[in-house]
Design a protein around this motif. Structure first.
Motif, mmCIF file in Angstrom:
data_model
loop_
_atom_site.group_PDB
_atom_site.id
_atom_site.type_symbol
_atom_site.label_atom_id
_atom_site.label_comp_id
_atom_site.label_asym_id
_atom_site.label_seq_id
_atom_site.Cartn_x
_atom_site.Cartn_y
_atom_site.Cartn_z
ATOM 1 N N ILE A 71 0.908 -1.270 -0.179
ATOM 2 C CA ILE A 71 0.088 0.165 0.018
ATOM 3 C C ILE A 71 0.962 1.551 0.333
ATOM 4 O O ILE A 71 0.758 2.100 -0.967
ATOM 5 C CB ILE A 71 -0.889 -0.171 0.790
ATOM 6 N N GLU A 72 1.824 1.488 0.941
ATOM 7 C CA GLU A 72 2.382 2.641 1.188
ATOM 8 C C GLU A 72 3.322 2.697 -0.476
ATOM 9 O O GLU A 72 3.631 4.179 -0.904
ATOM 10 C CB GLU A 72 3.992 2.146 1.918
ATOM 11 N N PRO A 79 -2.994 2.924 -8.118
ATOM 12 C CA PRO A 79 -4.230 2.003 -7.753
ATOM 13 C C PRO A 79 -4.535 0.968 -6.668
ATOM 14 O O PRO A 79 -3.733 0.132 -7.385
ATOM 15 C CB PRO A 79 -5.841 2.337 -8.502
ATOM 16 N N ILE A 80 -4.378 0.538 -5.503
ATOM 17 C CA ILE A 80 -4.213 -0.519 -4.553
ATOM 18 C C ILE A 80 -5.380 -1.602 -4.429
ATOM 19 O O ILE A 80 -6.339 -0.285 -3.772
ATOM 20 C CB ILE A 80 -3.286 -0.727 -4.024
ATOM 21 N N VAL A 81 -5.726 -2.350 -4.256
ATOM 22 C CA VAL A 81 -6.535 -3.191 -3.522
ATOM 23 C C VAL A 81 -5.764 -4.663 -1.849
ATOM 24 O O VAL A 81 -5.225 -4.969 -2.761
ATOM 25 C CB VAL A 81 -6.673 -4.492 -5.092
ATOM 26 N N ALA A 82 -6.517 -3.629 -1.777
ATOM 27 C CA ALA A 82 -5.780 -4.490 -0.598
ATOM 28 C C ALA A 82 -6.093 -6.582 -0.101
ATOM 29 O O ALA A 82 -7.087 -5.479 -0.113
ATOM 30 C CB ALA A 82 -5.497 -3.804 0.912
ATOM 31 N N VAL A 83 -5.626 -7.554 0.189
ATOM 32 C CA VAL A 83 -6.548 -8.016 0.247
ATOM 33 C C VAL A 83 -6.440 -8.998 1.009
ATOM 34 O O VAL A 83 -5.051 -8.744 1.976
ATOM 35 C CB VAL A 83 -6.116 -9.257 -0.755
ATOM 36 N N THR A 84 -7.319 -9.373 2.510
ATOM 37 C CA THR A 84 -6.862 -9.733 3.791
ATOM 38 C C THR A 84 -6.600 -11.437 4.289
ATOM 39 O O THR A 84 -6.318 -11.605 5.331
ATOM 40 C CB THR A 84 -8.208 -9.520 4.239
ATOM 41 N N TRP A 85 -5.669 -11.740 3.383
ATOM 42 C CA TRP A 85 -5.539 -13.392 3.010
ATOM 43 C C TRP A 85 -4.162 -13.231 3.018
ATOM 44 O O TRP A 85 -3.937 -14.753 3.359
ATOM 45 C CB TRP A 85 -6.666 -13.574 2.036
ATOM 46 N N PRO A 143 -6.309 -6.665 8.781
ATOM 47 C CA PRO A 143 -6.462 -6.686 8.648
ATOM 48 C C PRO A 143 -6.355 -5.549 9.012
ATOM 49 O O PRO A 143 -6.752 -3.581 7.924
ATOM 50 C CB PRO A 143 -8.179 -6.723 8.226
ATOM 51 N N ARG A 144 -6.872 -4.571 9.944
ATOM 52 C CA ARG A 144 -6.585 -3.917 10.732
ATOM 53 C C ARG A 144 -5.421 -2.731 10.322
ATOM 54 O O ARG A 144 -5.461 -1.463 10.041
ATOM 55 C CB ARG A 144 -6.339 -3.866 12.140
ATOM 56 N N LEU A 145 -4.198 -3.910 10.114
ATOM 57 C CA LEU A 145 -2.570 -2.915 9.276
ATOM 58 C C LEU A 145 -3.031 -2.705 8.114
ATOM 59 O O LEU A 145 -2.297 -1.329 7.823
ATOM 60 C CB LEU A 145 -1.500 -4.260 9.268
ATOM 61 N N ARG A 193 -4.820 1.053 8.174
ATOM 62 C CA ARG A 193 -4.107 2.046 8.250
ATOM 63 C C ARG A 193 -3.568 2.551 7.324
ATOM 64 O O ARG A 193 -3.402 3.790 7.457
ATOM 65 C CB ARG A 193 -3.214 1.182 9.393
ATOM 66 N N GLY A 194 -2.997 1.872 6.087
ATOM 67 C CA GLY A 194 -2.250 2.243 5.261
ATOM 68 C C GLY A 194 -3.319 2.426 4.433
ATOM 69 O O GLY A 194 -3.292 3.500 3.055
ATOM 70 N N GLN A 195 -4.403 2.775 4.337
ATOM 71 C CA GLN A 195 -5.546 3.054 3.883
ATOM 72 C C GLN A 195 -5.648 2.974 2.425
ATOM 73 O O GLN A 195 -5.440 4.183 1.446
ATOM 74 C CB GLN A 195 -5.703 5.130 3.892
#
Length: 185
Positions: free
Chosen positions: A139-140, A148-154, A159-161, A164-166
């Motif tokens: 993300i950073e 553009p970034i898609v953050a995946v939780t797996w 997920p909370r971290l 934090r990177g928005q």
């Protein structure tokens, strides 16, 4: 590796906390000297390779990649892991030839340099790319370049971290990832 290199050992009950910390915070918490990180990365890649036959693709991701590919979306892998490890993982999971290219990012804290290099090689701009990542540092790196970034939780980072990177987009399942990407391409 902690025993061999005399760092604080990670216990099962430590994992939730460690997943909620950035890499720099993890290194500090575990007492790992910064100068040891390159050696540990090499050792970690070897452990990964030694155990690669036990690693599988996240359920649903093969279908996501196949669907995007059938729609003409070209995908590449940019990872801090070695190209050899990634190719072996793909081979073991019957996914050879699915990705346009495999790129090994050499710098643990400089992934944005690798992304910029890819943009230059491809002759594209940040707005014409979409990055899918599972770490705060992904993300950073994207934020530095306007990708553009898609953050995946797996992945490993909690997920909370990731939040934090928005990240621009945040998904919890491969199905959500597919829907998000289809709206963007």
């Amino acid at each position: 590796m902690a025993g061999v290199h005399q760092f604080r050992k990670i216990r099962e009950q430590d994992l939730a906390l460690l997943r909620s910390l950035s890499i720099a915070e993890r290194v500090d918490r575990l007492g790992v000297p910064a100068l040891q990180i390159p050696k540990l990365i090499i050792a970690g890649r070897q452990l990964y390779q030694d155990n690669i036959r036990t690693l599988h693709v996240v359920p649903g991701m093969k279908e996501v990649i196949a669907k995007l590919s059938s729609q003409g979306v070209k995908s590449s892998i940019l990872s801090s892991n070695s190209e050899a490890n990634i190719r072996l993982f793909l081979k073991n999971n019957k996914m050879e030839g699915v990705f346009k290219e495999i790129i090994s990012a050499k710098l643990l804290f400089g992934k944005h340099h690798s992304i910029r290099k890819v943009m230059k090689q491809w002759g594209t701009t940040a707005s014409r790319m979409i990055y899918v990542g599972d770490e705060l540092r992904d993300i950073e790196a994207c934020k530095k370049l306007g990708v553009p970034i898609v953050a995946v939780t797996w992945g490993y980072d909690a997920p909370r971290l990731l939040l934090r990177g928005q990240p621009d987009y945040f998904v919890n399942t491969p199905g959500e990832l597919l829907k998000t990407l289809q709206t963007l391409v």
